[in-house]
Write a protein that holds these residues in place. Sequence first.
Motif, PDB file in Angstrom:
ATOM      1  N   MET A 312     115.663 -23.991  48.373  1.00 33.63           N
ATOM      2  CA  MET A 312     116.860 -22.999  48.725  1.00 33.63           C
ATOM      3  C   MET A 312     117.970 -23.035  47.317  1.00 33.63           C
ATOM      4  N   LYS A 313     117.718 -24.258  47.020  1.00 37.29           N
ATOM      5  CA  LYS A 313     118.912 -24.281  45.920  1.00 37.29           C
ATOM      6  C   LYS A 313     118.567 -23.739  44.572  1.00 37.29           C
ATOM      7  N   SER A 314     116.938 -23.827  44.538  1.00 39.83           N
ATOM      8  CA  SER A 314     116.393 -22.935  43.212  1.00 39.83           C
ATOM      9  C   SER A 314     116.630 -21.547  43.425  1.00 39.83           C
ATOM     10  N   LEU A 315     116.251 -20.989  44.790  1.00 40.58           N
ATOM     11  CA  LEU A 315     116.275 -19.631  45.157  1.00 40.58           C
ATOM     12  C   LEU A 315     117.801 -19.215  44.930  1.00 40.58           C
ATOM     13  N   LYS A 316     118.631 -19.798  45.280  1.00 36.84           N
ATOM     14  CA  LYS A 316     120.214 -19.178  45.264  1.00 36.84           C
ATOM     15  C   LYS A 316     120.562 -19.020  43.689  1.00 36.84           C
ATOM     16  N   GLY A 317     120.221 -20.103  43.065  1.00 40.40           N
ATOM     17  CA  GLY A 317     120.537 -20.029  41.740  1.00 40.40           C
ATOM     18  C   GLY A 317     119.733 -19.019  40.906  1.00 40.40           C
ATOM     19  N   ARG A 318     118.318 -18.479  41.231  1.00 45.29           N
ATOM     20  CA  ARG A 318     117.727 -17.272  40.803  1.00 45.29           C
ATOM     21  C   ARG A 318     118.513 -16.289  41.161  1.00 45.29           C
ATOM     22  N   ILE A 319     118.696 -15.928  42.416  1.00 49.48           N
ATOM     23  CA  ILE A 319     119.552 -14.961  43.077  1.00 49.48           C
ATOM     24  C   ILE A 319     120.925 -14.689  42.186  1.00 49.48           C
ATOM     25  N   VAL A 320     121.632 -15.539  42.069  1.00 48.90           N
ATOM     26  CA  VAL A 320     122.958 -15.371  41.386  1.00 48.90           C
ATOM     27  C   VAL A 320     122.697 -14.854  40.052  1.00 48.90           C
ATOM     28  N   GLU A 321     121.719 -15.395  39.332  1.00 46.18           N
ATOM     29  CA  GLU A 321     121.411 -15.095  37.802  1.00 46.18           C
ATOM     30  C   GLU A 321     120.955 -13.684  37.807  1.00 46.18           C
ATOM     31  N   THR A 322     120.004 -13.267  38.949  1.00 42.52           N
ATOM     32  CA  THR A 322     119.498 -11.862  39.034  1.00 42.52           C
ATOM     33  C   THR A 322     120.585 -10.924  39.107  1.00 42.52           C
ATOM     34  N   GLU A 323     121.468 -11.265  40.316  1.00 45.10           N
ATOM     35  CA  GLU A 323     122.904 -10.353  40.411  1.00 45.10           C
ATOM     36  C   GLU A 323     123.761 -10.037  39.295  1.00 45.10           C
ATOM     37  N   LYS A 324     124.046 -11.217  38.494  1.00 43.38           N
ATOM     38  CA  LYS A 324     124.918 -10.895  37.244  1.00 43.38           C
ATOM     39  C   LYS A 324     123.804 -10.403  36.152  1.00 43.38           C
ATOM     40  N   ALA A 325     122.715 -10.299  35.856  1.00 41.71           N
ATOM     41  CA  ALA A 325     121.886  -9.453  35.014  1.00 41.71           C
ATOM     42  C   ALA A 325     122.010  -8.152  35.257  1.00 41.71           C
TER      43      ALA A 325
END
Length: 611
Positions: A312-325
């Motif tokens: 979950m922690k890894s997925l949340k980090g990827r989601i945040v990075e994807t939204e910013k990009a």
Amino acid sequence: MAERSRERQGSVFQDVYRRGTVREEKLRQPGGELREDSEQTQKYNEIIDLLVAAGYFRARIKGLSPFDQVVGGLVWCITICNYSVDVDILFQENSTMGEKLSLVEKIVNILPKMKCPHVIQPHEIQGYNYLAIYPVIQWLVKQVLVYRAEMGDQNRALSIFHFNKRHQVPKSEGELAGIAGRSTVKTLRAESIPQRRFKRVSNKKVKSDQALIQCTLLEFDRKKELVKMMSVDSSGGAGTDNSEAEAALDKMLGSMTSFETKGGAMKSKVSSATVGSLLTQQSDKVNVLQAEFQQMKLEAENTPAQQHARQMKSLKGRIVETEKAFESKAEEYKKLNGVFKETKAVFQQHQAELDAVDARIAELKQAETERDKAMVERLNQLIKQHEKVKQAESAFKAQCKEEIAALNAEIEALKVNLDRQLNDPESVDPETLAHHEDLQRRVTKAEALIGRKTRELASLQRKLDDIPARAELTQYQKRFIELYNQIAFKYTETKHGYALYNVLSDTKEYLEKEITLLNSIHDNFERAMGSVEGKRQFLQYMESANETIGMNKDKVLHKKALEKGQRDQLNSKLLDLIEKQRLYFQTVKDFQEECRINEKYHNRLSALRSK
């Protein structure tokens, strides 16, 4: 005789004109003899002796001219001191005046570079002024001797270094005995140092100081001394059996471990059986603890809750990075889409214009003939220039529009402010009006001050332009030095001519008096020998003539002494002036160096201010 004197005088002046100088130590006399200046000749001999003593044996050759001897010695000294000068001219038999002057100028130029404290001019060397040449020769010979000493020390050190690399000087018996004695002393000192042999195993404190002393002596293997000391203490000073003391000491040694020294460090000797027993007793417990630790570590890492939390922690980090990009890409897409639409519209417009132009060009090419090719090329160039001018005009118009819009906005703001003040005059602040008048008055004063400062600056600039630059001053100085050298050379030449004329005139006068006296004696001698009275009168006449000649001789000697004293005074003044000249040249050199440093700092300051 007078005619012969005039002929010799003319030959001397021709020699002066041809050689450019007259040797101060040799002046032609009417009788064909040479008059030598004793002081110049003495300095010349001292110069030759110095050069021969320094090693320049070419100066001893009598067939060489004084120029080759003296100037050759100068160049030889400079060359020995490791300063380069063109010396090939010295070995040419027939040197021209230009070659000699060139060589003398090279010598005069290189002496200041060698930091010679004596100043000499080219005309002094060319004119054989040995009084001025002698200090320079003396200083150069000293430099040659110093350089030879330095090179001798370096060569000697280098030779010793290379000899010691391949050979060895045998040592004497005394040195060998001293080395052996020092090694023996070192060995005895090393062997006499106390060494620890044993160590107590238990860490319990010793009960008494005597027991501590006994343990310490046993540790350093002093058993015999300890046995004697214990036997004496127990028997009250009489010698007894030492078996009891040895038994006690053996018991104490049994509770100690032995030590061995190796490389100055002491190490305890522990048996391998003891080490093995310790490892065997603790190995089972260590293995059990290690197994439990590994199992607990695996269980902690493989629980489902922890795995899920990590995912979950890894997925949340990827989601945040994807939204910013995505947000950054969306903004870039909007900007690029707008730019693309504008560019596409401009491109379509240009494409339509280009198609129209191409169609027109095709029509013109069809209607083109051989006669119109030059005109068409010219038209093409004009069209290209027109396009460039049109682009520049468009850019200029756009810039003007922006400036006009800014100015219009400023004008509108000023109009609104003015209308407000006109509609309501009382709303204008008196302080604002006073401040405006004060500013206007200050502006008027500032403009007047700027005008005055501008005029002063222009005046100062004109004055600065009137001041010659450093290059011009250097050129002026060089030209003045050349003019001074030429004047000094001409003055020396004229002075020698006047001196020669005075000598010849005085010689002529004395010879005429001598001839008159001899003729008078010859005419009166025969008449005087005819009678005794005539002999007596003739003898009185000869005595009076002898007294007159003696008085003239005394006058001449007195005049000579006065001239010599005056010459000595002038020589002392000349030395003072030479010293002042040297100080002047040194001061000018220091001043030029400071000016150069000042100019460098001034340029750096200007560069920093410009930045």
